[in-house]
Design a protein around this motif. Structure first.
Motif, PDB file in Angstrom:
ATOM      1  N   GLY A 145       0.686  -1.337  -0.098  1.00 11.48           N
ATOM      2  CA  GLY A 145      -0.045   0.068  -0.063  1.00 11.48           C
ATOM      3  C   GLY A 145       0.833   1.190  -0.141  1.00 11.48           C
ATOM      4  N   ALA A 146       2.010   1.087  -0.198  1.00  8.75           N
ATOM      5  CA  ALA A 146       2.833   2.548  -0.182  1.00  8.75           C
ATOM      6  C   ALA A 146       2.133   3.300  -1.727  1.00  8.75           C
ATOM      7  N   ASP A 147       2.389   4.839  -1.172  1.00 12.37           N
ATOM      8  CA  ASP A 147       1.747   5.536  -2.150  1.00 12.37           C
ATOM      9  C   ASP A 147       2.851   6.523  -2.886  1.00 12.37           C
ATOM     10  N   LYS A 148       4.040   5.848  -2.843  1.00 12.27           N
ATOM     11  CA  LYS A 148       4.857   6.426  -3.675  1.00 12.27           C
ATOM     12  C   LYS A 148       6.353   5.946  -3.276  1.00 12.27           C
ATOM     13  N   ILE A 149       7.173   5.318  -4.444  1.00 11.28           N
ATOM     14  CA  ILE A 149       8.396   4.786  -4.099  1.00 11.28           C
ATOM     15  C   ILE A 149       9.667   5.905  -4.582  1.00 11.28           C
ATOM     16  N   ARG A 150      10.457   6.145  -3.497  1.00 14.02           N
ATOM     17  CA  ARG A 150      11.519   6.835  -3.764  1.00 14.02           C
ATOM     18  C   ARG A 150      12.778   5.774  -4.272  1.00 14.02           C
ATOM     19  N   ILE A 151      13.424   5.855  -5.492  1.00 13.50           N
ATOM     20  CA  ILE A 151      14.657   5.148  -5.506  1.00 13.50           C
ATOM     21  C   ILE A 151      15.561   5.872  -6.463  1.00 13.50           C
ATOM     22  N   ASN A 152      16.740   5.406  -6.427  1.00 11.31           N
ATOM     23  CA  ASN A 152      17.833   5.891  -7.441  1.00 11.31           C
ATOM     24  C   ASN A 152      17.920   4.504  -8.270  1.00 11.31           C
ATOM     25  N   PRO A 153      17.377   4.503  -9.520  1.00 13.54           N
ATOM     26  CA  PRO A 153      17.735   3.545 -10.305  1.00 13.54           C
ATOM     27  C   PRO A 153      18.931   2.876 -10.746  1.00 13.54           C
ATOM     28  N   GLY A 154      19.995   3.895 -10.446  1.00 15.54           N
ATOM     29  CA  GLY A 154      21.381   3.549 -10.499  1.00 15.54           C
ATOM     30  C   GLY A 154      21.710   2.378  -9.318  1.00 15.54           C
ATOM     31  N   ASN A 155      21.229   2.789  -8.332  1.00 18.23           N
ATOM     32  CA  ASN A 155      21.515   1.414  -7.100  1.00 18.23           C
ATOM     33  C   ASN A 155      20.629   0.289  -7.064  1.00 18.23           C
ATOM     34  N   ILE A 156      19.831   0.302  -7.964  1.00 17.18           N
ATOM     35  CA  ILE A 156      18.652  -1.060  -7.814  1.00 17.18           C
ATOM     36  C   ILE A 156      19.297  -2.149  -8.467  1.00 17.18           C
ATOM     37  N   GLY A 157      20.223  -1.993  -9.508  1.00 13.19           N
ATOM     38  CA  GLY A 157      20.962  -3.034 -10.287  1.00 13.19           C
ATOM     39  C   GLY A 157      20.508  -3.056 -11.568  1.00 13.19           C
ATOM     40  N   GLU A 158      20.600  -4.296 -12.173  1.00 15.14           N
ATOM     41  CA  GLU A 158      20.087  -4.604 -13.565  1.00 15.14           C
ATOM     42  C   GLU A 158      18.902  -3.922 -14.051  1.00 15.14           C
ATOM     43  N   SER A 159      19.084  -3.860 -15.382  1.00 16.00           N
ATOM     44  CA  SER A 159      17.965  -3.015 -15.861  1.00 16.00           C
ATOM     45  C   SER A 159      16.557  -3.797 -15.456  1.00 16.00           C
ATOM     46  N   TRP A 160      16.474  -4.921 -15.668  1.00 15.58           N
ATOM     47  CA  TRP A 160      15.193  -5.927 -15.682  1.00 15.58           C
ATOM     48  C   TRP A 160      14.729  -5.614 -14.296  1.00 15.58           C
ATOM     49  N   LYS A 161      15.673  -5.288 -13.182  1.00 15.88           N
ATOM     50  CA  LYS A 161      14.836  -5.238 -12.061  1.00 15.88           C
ATOM     51  C   LYS A 161      14.187  -3.702 -11.721  1.00 15.88           C
TER      52      LYS A 161
END
Length: 356
Positions: A95-111
């Motif tokens: 139920g999170a209303d928003k996600i804060r990420i830096n795509p650069g530290n999530i890993g591979e593009s498929w993730k």
């Protein structure tokens, strides 16, 4: 004129476009402490926070979102995600209303694609968070240091990654502990995109120095029409962040919830009353006042030199004399009262008008 940014929804709140500028903060409790975190969410909401972010370091911690919703938390909740894309997926499910990420530290593009697809399906926006301490090595090599240009390029390239996966409900946040770098980087992104911008100076310091840095950084950009949501990051109780943010918005007449903007003169040798004490009493009393969405300007002046003139420009005001003071309303002198009755007389006048 305010920058024309894209409008997106975060839970029951809109940011960007013509939506009011919202105030954010972050819980400092552990997500695993469900009762403590929920109590802090309610406390921050009561203080005036409109969006709350929470650190979610483990997948099992994502239960805090469903628990908070079940406990009646209505404020939009943001999951702060680093490194493990599965935490983002679980937070969305919970139920999170928003996600804060830096795509650069999530890993591979498929993730990254997995997160983008899950957010798109759930109608959950993504905030791209970039700061000077997490720049890609290639950008550091290109620019030599975390320059404003490097920060802006990082944010826009991360947004492009999400756009390539068909996701566009993006908020960009560029933060730096160097105020001027943050200002210049945000200006670049504002000029090259229509993404809503989250403003703030990171690692700004305690409630005093941090307030100054954020007021300069956030205030400069807001005065230029740049910015859609703000967080005043402080090494202090999160409630202090809300108070500081509202002060910044009120100073720029941007606080859509109203409140009281107090102007008060510095003390000098002409002052014959306890102006510091009066100002403190007024601030404490007026901070609790429900102004019914109105932004009121109240002047607290120490003598007759500046007093009547400044109070004339305010909605209400008091000007001190020798043990006495005058109560003003829109430039009109209402009455003269003893010093120890000034705060009550001022408050009574404001409350009477608000209730009529």
């Amino acid at each position: 004129m305010r920058r024309n940014s894209k409008s997106i929804r975060i839970g029951n709140i809109g940011i960007g476009g013509s939506n009011p500028i919202t105030i954010q903060s972050m819980t400092n409790t552990r997500a695993a402490d469900i009762a403590g975190t929920i109590a802090q969410i309610h406390s921050l909401e009561e203080a005036g926070c409109e969006i709350i972010r929470m650190a979610v370091p483990r997948e099992e911690d994502a239960v805090i979102f469903s628990a908070a919703k079940e406990a009646g938390c209505r404020i939009p909740l943001v999951a702060d995600i680093h490194f493990d894309y599965r935490i983002a997926l679980e937070s969305i499910r919970r139920g999170a209303d928003k996600i804060r990420i830096n795509p650069g530290n999530i890993g591979e593009s498929w993730k990254v694609a997995e997160v983008a697809n899950a957010c798109k399906t759930a109608g959950v926006p993504i905030r791209i968070g970039v700061n000077s301490g997490s720049l890609d090595k290639k950008l550091l090599e290109k620019y030599g240091s975390p320059t404003p240009e490097a920060l802006a390029e990082s944010a826009l390239s991360q947004a492009e990654i999400l756009e390539n996966f068909g996701f566009s409900d993006i908020v960009i946040s560029i933060k730096s502990s160097t105020v001027q770098s943050m200002i210049e980087a945000c200006r670049i992104v504002a000029g090259q995109s229509e993404y809503p911008l989250h403003l703030g100076v990171t690692e700004a310091g305690d409630a005093y120095s941090g307030m100054v840095k954020n007021a300069i950084g956030i205030g400069t950009l807001l005065s230029e029409g740049i910015g859609d949501t703000i967080r005043v990051s402080l090494t202090a109780d999160p409630a202090e962040e809300i108070r500081a943010a509202r002060e910044i918005l009120r100073a720029l007449q941007l606080d859509h919830r109203g409140g009281v903007d107090i102007v008060s003169c510095p003390t000098c040798g002409r002052t014959c009353i306890d102006l510091i004490g009066l100002q403190s009493q007024c601030r404490e009393s007026l901070s609790k006042l429900d102004t019914k969405g109105k932004l009121l300007k109240v002047a607290i002046m120490g003598c007759v030199v500046n007093g009547p003139g400044e109070a004339r420009e305010a909605d209400y005001g008091i000007a001190g004399g020798d043990g006495n003071g005058l109560v003003f309303k829109k430039g009109e002198i209402l009455r003269k009262v003893p010093e120890n009755e000034l705060v009550k007389a001022l408050l009574d006048e404001i409350i009477k008008d608000l209730n009529t």
